[in-house]
Design an enzyme around this catalytic site. Structure first.
Site, PDB file in Angstrom:
ATOM      1  N   CYS A 125      -0.695   4.198  10.480  1.00 44.40           N
ATOM      2  CA  CYS A 125       0.520   3.407  10.655  1.00 44.40           C
ATOM      3  C   CYS A 125       0.200   2.022  11.175  1.00 44.40           C
ATOM      4  O   CYS A 125      -0.565   1.874  12.124  1.00 44.40           O
ATOM      5  CB  CYS A 125       1.442   4.026  11.699  1.00 44.40           C
ATOM      6  SG  CYS A 125       1.895   5.681  11.333  1.00 44.40           S
ATOM      7  N   CYS A 170       2.922  -4.318  15.087  1.00 42.51           N
ATOM      8  CA  CYS A 170       2.778  -3.923  13.685  1.00 42.51           C
ATOM      9  C   CYS A 170       2.087  -5.021  12.890  1.00 42.51           C
ATOM     10  O   CYS A 170       2.517  -6.180  12.924  1.00 42.51           O
ATOM     11  CB  CYS A 170       4.157  -3.630  13.099  1.00 42.51           C
ATOM     12  SG  CYS A 170       4.133  -3.344  11.323  1.00 42.51           S
ATOM     13  N   CYS A 180       3.266   8.124   1.682  1.00 41.75           N
ATOM     14  CA  CYS A 180       3.872   7.077   2.505  1.00 41.75           C
ATOM     15  C   CYS A 180       4.017   5.847   1.605  1.00 41.75           C
ATOM     16  O   CYS A 180       3.038   5.359   1.056  1.00 41.75           O
ATOM     17  CB  CYS A 180       2.945   6.814   3.697  1.00 41.75           C
ATOM     18  SG  CYS A 180       3.513   5.496   4.766  1.00 41.75           S
ATOM     19  N   CYS A 208       7.862  -6.820  14.407  1.00 42.18           N
ATOM     20  CA  CYS A 208       7.541  -6.052  15.621  1.00 42.18           C
ATOM     21  C   CYS A 208       6.150  -6.443  16.125  1.00 42.18           C
ATOM     22  O   CYS A 208       5.234  -6.657  15.342  1.00 42.18           O
ATOM     23  CB  CYS A 208       7.587  -4.554  15.331  1.00 42.18           C
ATOM     24  SG  CYS A 208       9.205  -4.017  14.773  1.00 42.18           S
ATOM     25  N   GLU A 260       0.795  -1.211   0.000  1.00 45.65           N
ATOM     26  CA  GLU A 260       0.000   0.000   0.000  1.00 45.65           C
ATOM     27  C   GLU A 260       0.831   1.266   0.000  1.00 45.65           C
ATOM     28  O   GLU A 260       1.948   1.306   0.510  1.00 45.65           O
ATOM     29  CB  GLU A 260      -0.902   0.003   1.233  1.00 45.65           C
ATOM     30  CG  GLU A 260      -1.940  -1.072   1.101  1.00 45.65           C
ATOM     31  CD  GLU A 260      -2.974  -1.032   2.193  1.00 45.65           C
ATOM     32  OE1 GLU A 260      -4.047  -1.588   1.972  1.00 45.65           O
ATOM     33  OE2 GLU A 260      -2.712  -0.459   3.250  1.00 45.65           O
ATOM     34  N   CYS A 291       7.123  -8.061   6.142  1.00 42.61           N
ATOM     35  CA  CYS A 291       8.342  -7.581   6.797  1.00 42.61           C
ATOM     36  C   CYS A 291       8.886  -8.694   7.672  1.00 42.61           C
ATOM     37  O   CYS A 291       8.127  -9.404   8.340  1.00 42.61           O
ATOM     38  CB  CYS A 291       8.058  -6.339   7.643  1.00 42.61           C
ATOM     39  SG  CYS A 291       9.543  -5.671   8.439  1.00 42.61           S
TER      40      CYS A 291
HETATM   41  N1  SAH Z   1       9.890  -0.632   9.007  1.00 43.67           N
HETATM   42  C1  SAH Z   1      10.104   0.741   9.204  1.00 43.67           C
HETATM   43  C2  SAH Z   1       9.127   1.617   8.462  1.00 43.67           C
HETATM   44  C3  SAH Z   1       7.704   1.188   8.384  1.00 43.67           C
HETATM   45  S1  SAH Z   1       6.738   1.271   9.835  1.00 43.67           S
HETATM   46  C4  SAH Z   1      10.084   1.064  10.693  1.00 43.67           C
HETATM   47  O1  SAH Z   1       9.722   0.214  11.484  1.00 43.67           O
HETATM   48  O2  SAH Z   1      10.475   2.171  11.026  1.00 43.67           O
HETATM   49  C5  SAH Z   1       6.483   3.021  10.052  1.00 43.67           C
HETATM   50  C6  SAH Z   1       6.199   3.417  11.483  1.00 43.67           C
HETATM   51  O3  SAH Z   1       4.910   2.928  11.908  1.00 43.67           O
HETATM   52  C7  SAH Z   1       7.218   2.827  12.447  1.00 43.67           C
HETATM   53  O4  SAH Z   1       7.641   3.785  13.368  1.00 43.67           O
HETATM   54  C8  SAH Z   1       6.406   1.766  13.124  1.00 43.67           C
HETATM   55  O5  SAH Z   1       6.933   1.464  14.378  1.00 43.67           O
HETATM   56  C9  SAH Z   1       5.033   2.381  13.200  1.00 43.67           C
HETATM   57  N2  SAH Z   1       3.971   1.400  13.452  1.00 43.67           N
HETATM   58  C10 SAH Z   1       3.910   0.126  13.061  1.00 43.67           C
HETATM   59  N3  SAH Z   1       2.774  -0.458  13.502  1.00 43.67           N
HETATM   60  C11 SAH Z   1       2.096   0.490  14.183  1.00 43.67           C
HETATM   61  C12 SAH Z   1       0.840   0.512  14.845  1.00 43.67           C
HETATM   62  N4  SAH Z   1       0.053  -0.563  14.884  1.00 43.67           N
HETATM   63  N5  SAH Z   1       0.453   1.659  15.425  1.00 43.67           N
HETATM   64  C13 SAH Z   1       1.227   2.761  15.360  1.00 43.67           C
HETATM   65  N6  SAH Z   1       2.417   2.798  14.745  1.00 43.67           N
HETATM   66  C14 SAH Z   1       2.853   1.679  14.155  1.00 43.67           C
HETATM   67 FE1  SF4 Z   2       8.650  -4.207   9.942  1.00 46.29          FE
HETATM   68 FE2  SF4 Z   2       6.455  -3.212  11.042  1.00 46.29          FE
HETATM   69 FE3  SF4 Z   2       8.647  -3.518  12.524  1.00 46.29          FE
HETATM   70 FE4  SF4 Z   2       8.577  -1.601  10.639  1.00 46.29          FE
HETATM   71  S1  SF4 Z   2       7.295  -1.709  12.483  1.00 46.29           S
HETATM   72  S2  SF4 Z   2      10.227  -3.057  11.037  1.00 46.29           S
HETATM   73  S3  SF4 Z   2       7.293  -2.630   9.083  1.00 46.29           S
HETATM   74  S4  SF4 Z   2       7.461  -5.164  11.565  1.00 46.29           S
END
Ligand code: SAH
Ligand code: SF4
Length: 385
Positions: free
Chosen positions: A344, A118, A104, A115, A91, A111
Site C-alpha cells: 500500500c 501516501c 488491487c 495524504c 498499477e 491523486c
Molecule cells: N484513495 C483511497 C484508496 C487508495 S489507498 C483511500 O485513500 O482509501 C489504499 C489504502 O492504502 C488507504 O487506506 C491508504 O490510506 C493506504 N496507504 C496509502 N499510503 C500508504 C502507505 N505509505 N503505507 C500504508 N498504507 C498506505
Molecule cells: Fe489519494 Fe493516497 Fe490519500 Fe488514497 S491515501 S486518497 S490514494 S493520497
C-alpha cells in the site's frame, strides 16, 4: 472513431449494438466473449454472425492499457505497471491467498487528495482513468493469470479499489466499472467481494449507496479532526462527524453489516494508547451501541519524501489490543509484495515526478515482459519464481 468496447457496461454495449442496427441481445454475447473468455479479436467470436464480426472490426476494438512491466514477488504477489499515456503509469497488484485471489486496482493516475503518508498523494494528480483503463486492469490480469496457471475457472475472486487514486473522485467511470465487475455475463463478482476504499468523499458515499452498494472501506487514520486534517487534507471538507454519519447511512444499503476502517500506523503520530482509546470513543458514539465497524491496521510503508516512520510491532499490537478489548474486530494487514514495491502506498515506486515516469516508460517500451514460468494447475504461491 474506433470505440473501445472495454469502456462499456452491458447497458452501454447494448446501446452501441443498437446504433449498429443489431439486436440488443448481441451485446450479451459480445460482453461474454470479451469479459468471460478474454477475447480481443472479433474474428475469434465464433458464434457471432460473420457480418457482425466484420462490422465490429471496422469500428470497434478491445484494448487494455499496455503493460510496461511485471514483477513477481517472493510471496506470489504480482504487480503490473500499465501505460496510460502522456508519461503516466498506474498499477494493479494481484495478491494470491489460500481461499481467494485479490486484485488491487487503480482508479486515477496520481491523486488530488494528497495524504501525507501516501506516495501517490505526493505525486499529485494527473487525470482520471477511463472505464477501459480501470476494467482493463482486471480484464488483463484475470485472463493473463488463467493462461499462465492453465486454469479455465475464475482466478480473481475479489477486487479492492485500493490502488492509485481516490475512486470516489472518479465517480461515473468507477460505478460503470463496478457494474462490469458484478455483471454475471462478465466477472460475476459478489458485491461483498468488491471493495471501494475512500478517504471520505461524503456526498459520493451517499451516491454509491444508491447506485452500486459494494463493500466500503474508509481510510480513517486519526481519531480527531486536528490530526486527520493534517494527514488526510480532505478532512477539512468532510470532517469526522460527517464522515461517520455517512458511514451509518451507507450501512443501510451495504452488502455487509459493517464498514472497514483502514488505519495507517505512523510512529509517534497516530499510534499511541491514547489515540486508540479516542478511536474507540469515536466509533462507539455512532451506531447506537451496535458493533458496526472493523479495523484494518496497516503498518506504514515508508518512502523517503514522507518524513514518516512505521510504528513498531509492539505499538501495533498494543493499539490492536485496545480496539479488540472494546469488542471491535481488528486485523493487522500483512505486508505483501513489499520486495517489489507493491505494498500500500508504494505503488509506482518511490515518489517519481511525471517526467521521471515518462522516462521510465520510454525506456521500458522496448523491453518485453519477463515471461512467468508456468506449472499447469499449480497454485501461484511458490511455484512461479
Ligand atoms: N484513495 C483511497 C484508496 C487508495 S489507498 C483511500 O485513500 O482509501 C489504499 C489504502 O492504502 C488507504 O487506506 C491508504 O490510506 C493506504 N496507504 C496509502 N499510503 C500508504 C502507505 N505509505 N503505507 C500504508 N498504507 C498506505
Ligand atoms: Fe489519494 Fe493516497 Fe490519500 Fe488514497 S491515501 S486518497 S490514494 S493520497
Amino acid at each position: 472513431m474506433t470505440a473501445n468496447l472495454l469502456d462499456y457496461d452491458l447497458e452501454g454495449l447494448a446501446a452501441f449494438c443498437e446504433q449498429l442496427g443489431e439486436k440488443r441481445f448481441r451485446a450479451t454475447q459480445l460482453f461474454r466473449w470479451i469479459h468471460q473468455r478474454g477475447a480481443a479479436r472479433f474474428s475469434d467470436m465464433s458464434d457471432l454472425a460473420r457480418s457482425l464480426r466484420e462490422k465490429l472490426a471496422g469500428c470497434a476494438e478491445v484494448v487494455a492499457p499496455p503493460v510496461l512491466s511485471q514483477h513477481l514477488s517472493g510471496d506470489g504477489t504480482i504487480k503490473w505497471l500499465f501505460d496510460v499515456g502522456d508519461g503516466n503509469a498506474v498499477e494493479a497488484v494481484f495478491i494470491p491467498e489460500d481461499d481467494r485471489g485479490t486484485l488491487c486496482v487503480s482508479s486515477q493516475a496520481g491523486c488530488a487528495v494528497g495524504c501525507r503518508f501516501c506516495s501517490t498523494g505526493h505525486q499529485g494528480f494527473s487525470r482520471n482513468l477511463r472505464v477501459s483503463e480501470i476494467i482493463g486492469q482486471l480484464w488483463f490480469a484475470e485472463h493473463f493469470l488463467r493462461r499462465h496457471l492453465a486454469r479455465s475457472d475464475r482466478v480473481i475472486s475479489n477486487v479492492v479499489m485500493m490502488g492509485m487514486g481516490e475512486p470516489l473522485q472518479n465517480y461515473q467511470p468507477l460505478v460503470q466499472s463496478l457494474r462490469v465487475m458484478l455483471d454475471d455475463h462478465a466477472y460475476g463478482l459478489s458485491r461483498r467481494r468488491v471493495t471501494v476504499s475512500t478517504s471520505g468523499v461524503v456526498p459520493k458515499i451517499d451516491r454509491l449507496a444508491l447506485d452500486c452498494p459494494v463493500a466500503l472501506a474508509v481510510s480513517l487514520h486519526a481519531p480527531n479532526d486536528m490530526l486527520r486534517d493534517n494527514l488526510v487534507p480532505l478532512n477539512r471538507t468532510y470532517p469526522l462527524q460527517e464522515l461517520l454519519a455517512a458511514c451509518q447511512r451507507y450501512l443501510v444499503h451495504a452488502p455487509r453489516d459493517f464498514i472497514t476502517f483502514e488505519y495507517c500506523m505512523l510512529d509517534g503520530v497516530n499510534d499511541t494508547a491514547e489515540h486508540a482509546a479516542a478511536l474507540v470513543a469515536l466509533v462507539q458514539a455512532h451506531g447506537g451501541g451496535r458493533t458496526w465497524c472493523k479495523f484494518n491496521l496497516i503498518p506504514f510503508n515508508p518512502f523517503p519524501a514522507s518524513g514518516l516512520l512505521r510504528s513498531s510491532a509492539s505499538a501495533v499490537v498494543a493499539f490492536a489490543r485496545v480496539l479488540t478489548d472494546a469488542g471491535i474486530v481488528t486485523t493487522v494487514r500483512k505486508t505483501r509484495g513489499d520486495d517489489i514495491d507493491a505494498a500500500c502506498g508504494q505503488l509506482a515506486g518511490d515518489v517519481m515526478d511525471r517526467t521521471a515516469v515518462g522516462k521510465r516508460i520510454a525506456k521500458q517500451r522496448s523491453i518485453s515482459i519477463t515471461p512467468l514460468r508456468t506449472v499447469p494447475g499449480a497454485h501461484l504461491t511458490g511455484d512461479l519464481k
